[in-house]
Design an enzyme around this catalytic site. Sequence first.
Site, mmCIF file in Angstrom:
data_model
loop_
_atom_site.group_PDB
_atom_site.id
_atom_site.type_symbol
_atom_site.label_atom_id
_atom_site.label_comp_id
_atom_site.label_asym_id
_atom_site.label_seq_id
_atom_site.Cartn_x
_atom_site.Cartn_y
_atom_site.Cartn_z
ATOM 1 N N HIS A 274 0.835 -1.190 0.000
ATOM 2 C CA HIS A 274 0.000 0.000 0.000
ATOM 3 C C HIS A 274 0.879 1.251 0.000
ATOM 4 C CE1 HIS A 274 0.884 -0.841 4.275
ATOM 5 N NE2 HIS A 274 1.018 0.461 4.339
ATOM 6 N N HIS B 84 5.834 5.761 -1.323
ATOM 7 C CA HIS B 84 6.577 4.523 -1.564
ATOM 8 C C HIS B 84 5.718 3.334 -1.179
ATOM 9 C CE1 HIS B 84 7.249 5.167 2.744
ATOM 10 N NE2 HIS B 84 7.418 3.848 2.836
#
Length: 211
Positions: free
Chosen positions: A53, A136
Amino acid sequence: MNEQIQPAPPPATVRVFIALAPPDDAKRELAAELARAYHAHPRMRWNRIEDWHITLAFLGEVPSAVVPALCPPLADLAAARAPLTLALRGGGHFDERVVWCGIDGELDALRQLAAEVRAVVEECGVAFPDRPLRPHLTLARARRDTSSCAAETAAGLTGFTGRPWPAERLHLVASNIGRGPGPIRYRDVDAWRFGARNRPAPRSRLSWPSA
């Protein structure tokens, strides 16, 4: 005499964050790129593909009672926004311990979305650590005696460029971190489609392995 087993009471607090998630085919594309690293570094603590995620706001441990109050304004925020186009690209590491994949695409829109999400959380009266957004996807954590694996794995992602994909849903996610032994597990508290109201988010096609 048969004694009826009472269900365990819900926890007083829950660890939550708000995030985006790549679609299943984009995850599989990255997983294929990581196949060699999986084989070369089996002792790294690899995150499950289901749990990949992009965190927009990390709330940490909050009272369970405040979570339902977050859902309506987050649903309204998602309904008012169009999907973002993002892509997975390259990689790096934090302190030779945490391996991540980078994010490309509509990054200005992503930062704006994160700012709006955090504003919603603040308006709900929830205090949380206001960390700078560093888009990220966390992939793995190296054990203390295998720190070089993180740098090697990150270097192997230098040339990776995934296909563009639409981030179609906003997710409110809970984790079981700190609640016993075993790997961290994540679950959606709720998820909302961007640009649509009252449409249930379909379940991921990827399986959720049993503990």
